[in-house]
Scaffold this motif. Structure first.
Motif, PDB file in Angstrom:
ATOM      1  N   PRO A 198       0.734  -1.186   0.105  1.00 11.59           N
ATOM      2  CA  PRO A 198      -0.019  -0.054   0.156  1.00 11.59           C
ATOM      3  C   PRO A 198       0.687   1.308   0.046  1.00 11.59           C
ATOM      4  N   ALA A 199       2.142   1.165   0.148  1.00  6.58           N
ATOM      5  CA  ALA A 199       2.925   2.382   0.329  1.00  6.58           C
ATOM      6  C   ALA A 199       2.605   3.367  -0.966  1.00  6.58           C
ATOM      7  N   GLN A 200       2.587   4.593  -0.817  1.00  9.64           N
ATOM      8  CA  GLN A 200       2.518   5.807  -1.640  1.00  9.64           C
ATOM      9  C   GLN A 200       3.786   6.654  -1.628  1.00  9.64           C
ATOM     10  N   ASN A 201       4.733   6.653  -0.835  1.00  9.90           N
ATOM     11  CA  ASN A 201       5.822   7.258  -0.823  1.00  9.90           C
ATOM     12  C   ASN A 201       7.027   6.867  -0.397  1.00  9.90           C
ATOM     13  N   LEU A 202       8.108   7.580  -0.479  1.00  4.17           N
ATOM     14  CA  LEU A 202       9.476   7.231   0.066  1.00  4.17           C
ATOM     15  C   LEU A 202       9.373   6.918   1.887  1.00  4.17           C
ATOM     16  N   GLU A 203       8.595   8.025   2.432  1.00  2.20           N
ATOM     17  CA  GLU A 203       8.345   8.178   3.773  1.00  2.20           C
ATOM     18  C   GLU A 203       7.523   6.756   4.349  1.00  2.20           C
ATOM     19  N   ASP A 204       6.765   6.089   3.422  1.00  2.00           N
ATOM     20  CA  ASP A 204       6.069   4.964   3.986  1.00  2.00           C
ATOM     21  C   ASP A 204       6.844   3.509   4.090  1.00  2.00           C
ATOM     22  N   LEU A 205       8.107   3.794   3.602  1.00  2.00           N
ATOM     23  CA  LEU A 205       8.928   2.552   3.374  1.00  2.00           C
ATOM     24  C   LEU A 205      10.224   2.579   4.562  1.00  2.00           C
ATOM     25  N   ARG A 206      10.092   3.555   5.531  1.00  2.00           N
ATOM     26  CA  ARG A 206      11.038   3.879   6.472  1.00  2.00           C
ATOM     27  C   ARG A 206      11.352   2.411   7.436  1.00  2.00           C
ATOM     28  N   GLU A 207      10.302   1.509   7.585  1.00  2.00           N
ATOM     29  CA  GLU A 207      10.686   0.500   8.294  1.00  2.00           C
ATOM     30  C   GLU A 207      10.591  -0.588   7.483  1.00  2.00           C
ATOM     31  N   ARG A 208      10.730  -0.757   6.249  1.00  2.00           N
ATOM     32  CA  ARG A 208      10.727  -1.788   5.368  1.00  2.00           C
ATOM     33  C   ARG A 208      12.500  -2.208   5.174  1.00  2.00           C
ATOM     34  N   ALA A 209      12.493  -3.669   4.686  1.00  2.00           N
ATOM     35  CA  ALA A 209      13.679  -4.102   4.322  1.00  2.00           C
ATOM     36  C   ALA A 209      13.965  -3.948   2.793  1.00  2.00           C
ATOM     37  N   TRP A 210      15.287  -3.459   2.637  1.00  2.00           N
ATOM     38  CA  TRP A 210      15.553  -2.805   1.336  1.00  2.00           C
ATOM     39  C   TRP A 210      16.537  -3.684   0.828  1.00  2.00           C
ATOM     40  N   VAL A 211      16.496  -3.745  -0.819  1.00  2.00           N
ATOM     41  CA  VAL A 211      17.557  -4.166  -1.681  1.00  2.00           C
ATOM     42  C   VAL A 211      18.204  -3.180  -2.278  1.00  2.00           C
ATOM     43  N   MET A 212      19.612  -3.010  -2.192  1.00  2.00           N
ATOM     44  CA  MET A 212      20.266  -2.015  -3.006  1.00  2.00           C
ATOM     45  C   MET A 212      21.680  -2.813  -3.414  1.00  2.00           C
ATOM     46  N   GLU A 213      22.327  -1.702  -4.138  1.00  2.00           N
ATOM     47  CA  GLU A 213      23.624  -2.408  -5.147  1.00  2.00           C
ATOM     48  C   GLU A 213      24.634  -2.294  -3.811  1.00  2.00           C
TER      49      GLU A 213
ATOM     50  N   THR B 280      29.079   1.919  -4.713  1.00  2.00           N
ATOM     51  CA  THR B 280      28.809   1.910  -6.060  1.00  2.00           C
ATOM     52  C   THR B 280      27.923   3.268  -6.192  1.00  2.00           C
ATOM     53  N   ALA B 281      27.868   4.200  -7.234  1.00  2.00           N
ATOM     54  CA  ALA B 281      27.210   5.368  -7.286  1.00  2.00           C
ATOM     55  C   ALA B 281      25.716   5.316  -6.970  1.00  2.00           C
ATOM     56  N   ALA B 282      25.102   4.141  -7.527  1.00  2.00           N
ATOM     57  CA  ALA B 282      23.667   3.763  -7.410  1.00  2.00           C
ATOM     58  C   ALA B 282      23.431   3.430  -5.582  1.00  2.00           C
ATOM     59  N   ARG B 283      24.311   2.952  -5.038  1.00  2.00           N
ATOM     60  CA  ARG B 283      24.011   2.800  -3.524  1.00  2.00           C
ATOM     61  C   ARG B 283      24.034   4.057  -2.797  1.00  2.00           C
ATOM     62  N   GLN B 284      25.229   5.127  -3.299  1.00  2.00           N
ATOM     63  CA  GLN B 284      25.204   6.065  -2.532  1.00  2.00           C
ATOM     64  C   GLN B 284      24.093   7.213  -2.627  1.00  2.00           C
ATOM     65  N   TRP B 285      23.506   6.992  -4.013  1.00  2.00           N
ATOM     66  CA  TRP B 285      22.394   7.823  -4.222  1.00  2.00           C
ATOM     67  C   TRP B 285      21.262   7.623  -3.808  1.00  2.00           C
ATOM     68  N   ALA B 286      20.809   6.199  -3.732  1.00  2.00           N
ATOM     69  CA  ALA B 286      19.787   5.659  -3.003  1.00  2.00           C
ATOM     70  C   ALA B 286      19.593   5.821  -1.485  1.00  2.00           C
ATOM     71  N   THR B 287      20.829   5.578  -0.913  1.00  2.00           N
ATOM     72  CA  THR B 287      20.938   5.915   0.637  1.00  2.00           C
ATOM     73  C   THR B 287      20.569   7.494   0.887  1.00  2.00           C
ATOM     74  N   GLN B 288      20.987   8.422   0.220  1.00  2.00           N
ATOM     75  CA  GLN B 288      20.828   9.847   0.278  1.00  2.00           C
ATOM     76  C   GLN B 288      19.391  10.174   0.140  1.00  2.00           C
ATOM     77  N   GLN B 289      18.803   9.486  -0.883  1.00  2.00           N
ATOM     78  CA  GLN B 289      17.131   9.686  -0.998  1.00  2.00           C
ATOM     79  C   GLN B 289      16.449   9.353   0.246  1.00  2.00           C
ATOM     80  N   CYS B 290      16.848   8.222   0.979  1.00  4.20           N
ATOM     81  CA  CYS B 290      16.134   7.845   2.132  1.00  4.20           C
ATOM     82  C   CYS B 290      16.746   8.699   3.076  1.00  4.20           C
TER      83      CYS B 290
ATOM     84  N   VAL C 206      11.985  -3.626  -0.523  1.00  7.20           N
ATOM     85  CA  VAL C 206      11.656  -2.707  -1.368  1.00  7.20           C
ATOM     86  C   VAL C 206      12.873  -2.178  -2.137  1.00  7.20           C
ATOM     87  N   GLY C 207      12.820  -1.318  -3.020  1.00  9.51           N
ATOM     88  CA  GLY C 207      13.902  -0.761  -3.863  1.00  9.51           C
ATOM     89  C   GLY C 207      13.828   0.355  -4.582  1.00  9.51           C
TER      90      GLY C 207
END
Length: 295
Positions: free
Chosen positions: A179-194, A198-208, A237-238
């Protein structure tokens, strides 16, 4: 006169740092490389290498000759490119592609080349963008398909020429029944990242972090199709770029991120080879594949 093959070995050592790395890259034995560099020292008449623990490093004269070697190798490539223009056959093109481009662009590009240049031999290896850019600069490959995330510029290596293929949207990926509608809804979820670094990991972490939380990264892998499968199964989630899905219906539900971020997907080649007919054909085919929706 200097032997160009030996000059290349010196250049490779200046780029890769160790004799073992040069041996691995060029499929020679370290002893063969040492022997050839010793002969190059005789040609130069000055010491080019000096001990550095168990390794060797370039002397000041060695570094100076390595810089000249880079220019000589570039001139050699430019001459070969001009000759290639003057004959009907095409030299093989060695291509390094990041994983999402291997899925999303390569099949379409090969289809286009089968029509436009059916005799052209393409040799492809999957490499992370960081490694692919290094290998093109070091003459391990002729062309790389890489990416650059928003706000994370990549080093501009001397002698490389970039060409933008397009801008690829990056979205949140959740399972179809999430049911998540935005990034804030995923603060308690398990994540998959690169992987870390890697630049992708750094960028995704900064968004969170910008959304006010530290992501709980339980799954770390480079394969973005594996990311999609984990997300589709509801275990993580990712953040996944559109190119991964290659124009097909995603197995996940995609949610927009703030600012609708897009990564830049580009090709890079050495300036000395940019005008080679085969390299130009591959670049053109990749652009056709991207413009058709990748894929």
């Amino acid at each position: 006169m200097f032997d160009l093959r030996r000059l290349r070995l010196l250049h490779e050592l200046s780029v890769r740092g160790t004799l073992a790395a040069v041996a691995d890259a060029l499929s020679y034995s370290p002893s063969t490389i040492s022997q050839q560099l010793a002969l190059l020292e005789k040609e130069a008449g000055v010491p080019l290498l000096e001990p550095d623990g168990r390794r060797v490093r370039l002397t000041a004269q060695g570094a100076a000759l390595a810089a000249h070697a880079a220019r000589m190798l570039a001139a050699d490539e430019a001459a070969r490119a001009e000759l290639e223009h003057m004959r009907p056959s095409l030299a093989p093109v060695r291509v390094a592609v990041m994983q999402s481009a291997a899925h999303g662009l390569l099949p379409g590009a090969l289809d286009a080349l089968a029509e436009s240049e059916p005799q052209l031999r393409i040799e492809v290896a999957e490499l992370a963008p960081e490694e692919g850019l290094f290998e093109v600069a070091a003459r391990g490959f002729d062309l790389v398909v890489a990416e650059q995330y928003p706000g994370h510029t990549r080093e501009h290596r001397e002698g490389l020429e970039r060409s933008l293929l397009g801008r690829d949207a990056i979205r949140l990926a959740v399972s179809s029944d999430d049911p998540a509608q935005n990034l804030e809804d995923l603060r308690e979820r398990a994540w998959v990242m690169e992987p870390v670094g890697t630049a992708a990991r750094q960028w995704a972490t900064q968004q969170c972090r910008a959304a006010g939380f530290e992501p709980d990264v339980r799954f770390e892998m480079a394969d973005l199709t594996a990311h999609a499968r984990l997300v589709a199964s509801g275990h993580a989630v990712g953040m996944i770029p559109d190119l991964v899905f290659a124009g097909e219906t995603p197995p996940v539900r995609l949610v927009g991120l703030p600012g609708q971020p897009r990564r830049e997907v580009f090709t890079a080649v050495r300036r000395g080879t940019a005008d080679r007919p085969g390299v130009r054909a591959v670049r053109g085919a990749l652009q056709v594949a991207y413009d058709r929706g990748g894929r």
